[in-house]
Design an enzyme around this catalytic site. Structure first.
Site, PDB file in Angstrom:
ATOM      1  N   HIS A 188       3.899   3.881  12.130  1.00  0.00           N
ATOM      2  CA  HIS A 188       2.828   4.797  12.852  1.00  0.00           C
ATOM      3  C   HIS A 188       3.173   5.683  13.937  1.00  0.00           C
ATOM      4  CE1 HIS A 188      -0.983   2.193  11.358  1.00  0.00           C
ATOM      5  NE2 HIS A 188       0.319   2.132  10.609  1.00  0.00           N
ATOM      6  N   GLU A 220       4.527  -5.943   4.371  1.00  0.00           N
ATOM      7  CA  GLU A 220       4.299  -5.118   5.383  1.00  0.00           C
ATOM      8  C   GLU A 220       5.619  -5.207   6.580  1.00  0.00           C
ATOM      9  OE1 GLU A 220       1.956  -3.189   6.986  1.00  0.00           O
ATOM     10  OE2 GLU A 220       0.282  -3.438   5.190  1.00  0.00           O
ATOM     11  N   ASP A 276      -0.613   4.237   0.639  1.00  0.00           N
ATOM     12  CA  ASP A 276      -1.094   5.491   1.603  1.00  0.00           C
ATOM     13  C   ASP A 276      -0.509   5.213   3.217  1.00  0.00           C
ATOM     14  OD1 ASP A 276      -2.654   2.768   1.957  1.00  0.00           O
ATOM     15  OD2 ASP A 276      -4.181   3.528   3.220  1.00  0.00           O
ATOM     16  N   HIS A 281       0.896  -1.187  -0.058  1.00  0.00           N
ATOM     17  CA  HIS A 281       0.024   0.030   0.092  1.00  0.00           C
ATOM     18  C   HIS A 281       0.897   1.278   0.081  1.00  0.00           C
ATOM     19  CE1 HIS A 281       0.422   1.040   4.461  1.00  0.00           C
ATOM     20  NE2 HIS A 281       0.628  -0.105   4.567  1.00  0.00           N
ATOM     21  N   GLU A 301      -5.135   0.940   2.507  1.00  0.00           N
ATOM     22  CA  GLU A 301      -4.887  -0.147   3.452  1.00  0.00           C
ATOM     23  C   GLU A 301      -5.085   0.438   4.753  1.00  0.00           C
ATOM     24  OE1 GLU A 301      -2.992  -2.943   6.183  1.00  0.00           O
ATOM     25  OE2 GLU A 301      -2.551  -1.021   6.061  1.00  0.00           O
ATOM     26  N   GLU A 302      -4.765   1.562   5.297  1.00  0.00           N
ATOM     27  CA  GLU A 302      -4.678   2.136   6.443  1.00  0.00           C
ATOM     28  C   GLU A 302      -6.103   2.775   6.622  1.00  0.00           C
ATOM     29  OE1 GLU A 302      -2.271   1.872   8.375  1.00  0.00           O
ATOM     30  OE2 GLU A 302      -0.455   1.898   7.333  1.00  0.00           O
ATOM     31  N   ASP A 332       6.357   1.365   6.645  1.00  0.00           N
ATOM     32  CA  ASP A 332       5.058   1.007   6.551  1.00  0.00           C
ATOM     33  C   ASP A 332       4.463   1.931   5.478  1.00  0.00           C
ATOM     34  OD1 ASP A 332       2.432  -0.163   6.870  1.00  0.00           O
ATOM     35  OD2 ASP A 332       2.076   0.679   8.857  1.00  0.00           O
TER      36      ASP A 332
HETATM   37 ZN   LIG Z   1       1.025  -1.307   6.340  1.00  0.00          ZN
END
Ligand SMILES: [Zn+2]
Length: 365
Positions: free
Chosen positions: A338, A153, A68, A66, A124-125, A97
């Protein structure tokens, strides 16, 4: 020649906070078309996605990822969208990520022949409704079914190569509301205290042991995440109370079986309470496959580590892919994902590129 650090810097400079794309997928598409990939853009709703495929020898290896990212938040020591490098570490939202994983795979594909594809989503997020699920349905309609899919991931824990994920726990959110009758605190016989009615149910849920775990999964867990009465005064008995909870569950359960279990707990401890459930992902476990064996060999050959096969962490898009083809997840060290100052060492990007090269060589041999 495409290098993973250079491609990652270009991707980090695109502010692709879900649902925005920020130009990230155009950067990737330009790189992939230059490598002989045929790219199909798959926009669903406001979400950009694409599938890119290059013919070649051997089995079909798909990489899923992903573009995003989650919002950067406050307090960064480096601009989260400037891809600044300091002492061999690149900073930026999405560095691990998972723009770093994507960049490493593209660099690996540039250097290794084989039948390779990329399934790239921009959702995805977020809700994950207009992303991988719909791209996979499109793939099925085209009759395309990869022999193995690796999701990039950030699965590694302390060192690149120490953990490969072979499944994920499911996640269920529930909202419980108990109704009573409001009244004066001095006249409880004229009221029905919703909090008092709630306590036996909350205690039972907090003490419940859902299972003992399995060989592949940790025990399932239930966390009460909020209890809300909204009572601003001291002399009113509350007429209703609400609680929310989250269950992370292994493959001994399903969203449906846990919903039924919650219903039974309500009937026993707080009859009449309302229950609303949303299942954000069922648990899954990938069965052993040639692709997984190839991934484990590739990791060990490059890093010298025999990776732990693990099912921890939150949900990921692998739960959707598992319905179509064998899948496993492997990527960078996730320590900063994150978080403020998300960052990746250049050395890890180069090592991950070598691992993905070894994987392509194994699967597409
Ligand atoms: Zn991810």
């Amino acid at each position: 020649m495409i290098s993973a650090p250079a491609l990652l810097r270009d991707l980090l400079r695109c502010p692709s906070v879900t649902p925005a794309d920020g130009g990230a997928q155009a950067v990737l598409i330009a790189a992939l078309e230059g490598l002989g990939f045929t790219v199909t853009k798959l926009r669903f709703g406001e979400i950009e996605n694409f599938f890119a495929e290059r013919p070649g020898p051997g089995k079909h290896l798909c990489f899923a990822g992903h573009t995003d990212v989650v919002p950067p938040g406050e307090g960064w020591s480096h601009d989260p969208f400037a891809a600044e490098e300091e002492q061999g570490v690149i900073f930026g939202r999405g560095a691990v990520d998972m723009k770093g994983g994507i960049a490493a795979f593209v660099a690996a594909a540039a250097q290794t022949p084989g039948h390779v594809s990329l399934l790239i989503t921009g959702d995805e997020e977020g809700e994950a409704e207009d992303g991988s699920v719909r791209v996979l349905a499109w793939l099925a309609a085209q009759g395309i079914r990869p022999d193995f899919c690796v999701v990039g991931e950030p699965t590694s824990r302390a060192r690149l190569g120490d953990v490969v994920k072979i499944g994920r726990r499911g996640s269920l959110n529930a909202r419980l509301t108990v109704h009573g009758r409001q009244g004066h605190a001095a006249y409880p016989h004229l009221a029905d205290n919703a909090v008092h009615k709630f306590l036996p149910l909350l205690t039972a849920l907090a003490n419940a042991r859902l299972d003992e775990g399995t060989d592949a999964f940790e025990p399932s867990t239930l966390q009460i995440t909020s209890v809300d009465v909204g009572n601003a005064v001291t002399n009113v008995i509350p007429g209703s109370a609400t609680a929310r909870l989250n269950i992370r569950f292994n493959d001994l359960h399903s969203g449906a079986s846990l919903t039924a279990w919650l219903g039974e707990a309500i009937a026993r401890h707080a009859p009449g309470a309302d229950l609303q459930v949303s299942v954000s992902g069922e648990s899954f476990r990938s069965p052993p496959s040639d692709g997984l064996a190839a991934l484990l060999r590739a990791v060990e050959r490059v890093t010298g580590l025999a990776p732990e096969q693990n099912t921890g962490g939150g949900t990921s898009d692998a739960r959707f892919i598992a319905r179509y083809c064998p899948v496993a997840e492997f990527g960078l060290v996730g320590a900063t994902m994150h978080k403020v100052d998300e960052a990746v060492p250049v050395a890890d990007l180069l090592t991950l590129t070598e691992i993905y090269k070894a994987l392509i060589a194994e699967v597409c041999a």
